[in-house]
Scaffold this active site. Structure first.
Site, PDB file in Angstrom:
ATOM      1  N   ASP A   1       0.809  -1.227   0.000  1.00  0.00           N
ATOM      2  CA  ASP A   1       0.000   0.000   0.000  1.00  0.00           C
ATOM      3  C   ASP A   1       0.837   1.269   0.000  1.00  0.00           C
ATOM      4  OD1 ASP A   1      -2.206  -1.662   0.113  1.00  0.00           O
ATOM      5  OD2 ASP A   1      -2.291  -1.620   2.297  1.00  0.00           O
TER       6      ASP A   1
ATOM      7  N   LYS B   1       1.857   2.143  -5.173  1.00  0.00           N
ATOM      8  CA  LYS B   1       2.364   1.589  -6.441  1.00  0.00           C
ATOM      9  C   LYS B   1       1.423   1.890  -7.607  1.00  0.00           C
ATOM     10  CE  LYS B   1       2.325  -2.382  -4.352  1.00  0.00           C
ATOM     11  NZ  LYS B   1       2.103  -1.961  -2.969  1.00  0.00           N
TER      12      LYS B   1
ATOM     13  N   GLY C   1      -4.554  -4.161  -3.806  1.00  0.00           N
ATOM     14  CA  GLY C   1      -5.534  -3.118  -4.112  1.00  0.00           C
ATOM     15  C   GLY C   1      -4.731  -1.895  -4.490  1.00  0.00           C
ATOM     16  N   HIS C   2      -4.674  -1.582  -5.779  1.00  0.00           N
ATOM     17  CA  HIS C   2      -3.850  -0.468  -6.254  1.00  0.00           C
ATOM     18  C   HIS C   2      -4.771   0.681  -6.668  1.00  0.00           C
ATOM     19  CE1 HIS C   2      -0.243  -3.320  -7.269  1.00  0.00           C
ATOM     20  NE2 HIS C   2      -0.612  -3.346  -6.008  1.00  0.00           N
TER      21      HIS C   2
ATOM     22  N   GLN D   1       2.078  -5.919  -3.299  1.00  0.00           N
ATOM     23  CA  GLN D   1       2.528  -6.039  -1.904  1.00  0.00           C
ATOM     24  C   GLN D   1       3.824  -5.227  -1.709  1.00  0.00           C
ATOM     25  OE1 GLN D   1       1.528  -9.399  -3.476  1.00  0.00           O
ATOM     26  NE2 GLN D   1      -0.399  -8.469  -2.971  1.00  0.00           N
TER      27      GLN D   1
END
Ligand code: GDP
Ligand code: IMO
Ligand code: MG
Length: 427
Positions: free
Chosen positions: A14, A17, A41-42, A223
């Site tokens: 988080d 990225k 979750g980007h 990650q």
């Protein structure tokens, strides 16, 4: 021949990225994810809208960019179908822009159940998994038992599926887990598998190596380094190599083909899920960081644990991935703190060290801090280095000196526009 540039997270995930991969995409022809799956979750934000991507690479909103899901990624047909439909709703032709490696492994409904059953059985020792079936799917991959995207096109897919399912059901009952309706999970799974067949499956290792002769490729990690299966705080990690070695195996490229490695870090630290976190602040300051940084998971909505920047962990991550460019995110969140601290070393069981101990879980680690005078100014409106307050610059220069590397991009807000470029932060 061109090289593959890499962007990856240097902390516990988080870091931002998604924002950076999207921001850099105009300089590339192809953006490729190399590991992880829908545990990621980007978030990207532009034109006043926020998008969250889980499995699809963050170049997808740029119509001329081709997006590749590499062999190192694990794919849940049900989740990727929902994700693609969301993206299509914003007018993107995903069929045209997406390629999927035939060798990427498939997350089956029973993988998700196994994830839940195993976490349930661990009780208080649970990993804090996102429950997306990531661990069990990689376990089957390494155990030579998995199903791959290319198998979807073979006549005996269903037979292979049934065989693995039977094994999984045995394991699930071992865990005494029974809270599920497999029939309905299977119905949506097979519908999603059919949906996926309209996308182009490729032997992406050939594709990537061939395209490099004329095209520029950006590899996007998921990650963060401290969640790496080998080097993270095991067992509180994810199940893939999140460092730059993962880009080689997850795309089928040789180490000498890796170009620039951009390491992304927040101006402080967060972690979601269980496991050691030396600089964690379980007080009002931590609560303030969470509020100001809106630190709630993009995938699960869980509150993220917050703490000061940890240079021991950051140096370790830089070393592991051969990072040669740093990108600092969420700099704006530090405005308004009277004092800003940075962990420069650990006191591990009474001994001062600048290395991450073998077992962070069982070693009593106390951070050694250096303190900085805070700054009040709202920097979300800054667009040039010269707009930034002097106290912030003191903090920045200290980090560059300690990390022995310039920070090339400074992010001051979630939007694409809220990004300050320094030096040659370009492809
Ligand atoms: P990723 O998984 O590394 O892509 O990061 P996430 O999307 O899970 O989490 C980063 C969060 O911070 C998202 O909500 C972003 O919109 C937001 N964000 C990214 N950069 C900045 C920044 O510089 N400042 C602030 N305030 N928010 C940011
Ligand atoms: P992005 O790409 C933050 C964490 C989970 C848990 C551990 C194992 O958005 O940075 P898993 O579901 O992989 O078995 O969970 O890893 N985790 C993440 N934390 N960001 C992520 O992805 C994460 N993906 C997994 O919270 O602690
Ligand atoms: Mg995320």
């Amino acid at each position: 021949m061109n090289k593959v540039d890499v962007v990856l997270g240097l902390q516990w995930g988080d870091e931002g990225k998604g924002k950076i991969a999207d921001f850099l995409t105009p300089k590339y022809d192809i953006v490729a994810r190399f590991q992880g799956g829908p545990n990621a979750g980007h978030s990207l934000e532009f034109n006043g809208t926020k998008h969250v991507l889980n499995t699809i690479p963050s170049g997808i909103f740029h119509p001329t960019c081709l997006n590749l899901i590499g062999n190192g990624v694990v794919i849940d047909p049900v989740r990727i179908k929902a994700e693609i439909e969301r993206i299509q709703d914003s007018g993107i032709d995903v069929v045209k822009s997406l390629r999927i490696s035939r060798k990427a492994h498939i997350i089956l409904p029973t993988h998700r159940l196994l994830d839940a059953a195993s976490e349930f059985a661990k009780g208080n020792d649970k990993i804090g998994s996102t429950l997306r079936g990531i661990g069990p799917t990689y376990r089957d991959k390494i155990g030579r038992n998995g199903l791959r995207i290319g198998d979807l096109q073979t006549p005996d897919f269903k037979k292979k599926y049934e065989h693995i399912k039977e094994e999984h059901i045995g394991l699930i009952s071992f865990y005494q887990y029974s809270d599920f309706d497999l029939n309905s999970l299977e119905a949506e799974f097979f519908e999603a598998c059919d949906f996926l067949k309209k996308f182009t499956f490729i032997d992406s290792e050939y594709f990537v190596n061939q395209e490099l002769s004329t095209k520029k490729i950006l590899a996007e990690g998921a990650q963060g380094s401290m969640l790496d299966i080998d080097f993270g705080s095991y067992p509180y990690v994810t199940s893939s190599n999140t460092s730059s070695g993962g880009a080689c195996t997850g795309l089928g490229i040789a180490p000498q083909v890796i170009g620039k490695v951009s390491g992304i870090f927040k101006a402080y630290c967060t972690r979601v899920g269980s496991g050691p976190f030396p600089t964690e602040l379980e007080d009002e300051i931590g609560e303030n960081l969470r509020k100001k940084g809106n630190e709630f998971g993009a995938t699960t909505g869980r509150p993220r644990r917050c703490g000061w920047l940890d240079l021991v962990a950051l140096r370790y991550a830089i070393m592991l991935s051969g990072v040669n460019e740093l990108i600092m995110m969420k700099s704006d969140v530090l405005s308004g703190f009277e004092t800003v601290k940075v962990c420069t070393g650990y006191n591990a069981g009474g001994i001062e060290t600048d290395q991450v101990p073998f077992d962070l879980c069982t070693t009593d680690v106390k951070p050694v801090y250096k303190e900085f005078k805070g700054w009040e100014e709202d920097i979300t409106v800054c667009r040039n280095l010269s707009d930034l307050p002097e106290n912030f610059m003191v903090y920045l220069r200290f980090l560059e000196k300690e990390l022995n590397m310039p920070i090339s991009i400074i992010s001051v807000g979630p939007d694409r526009e809220q990004t300050i470029m320094r030096l040659s932060a370009t492809a």
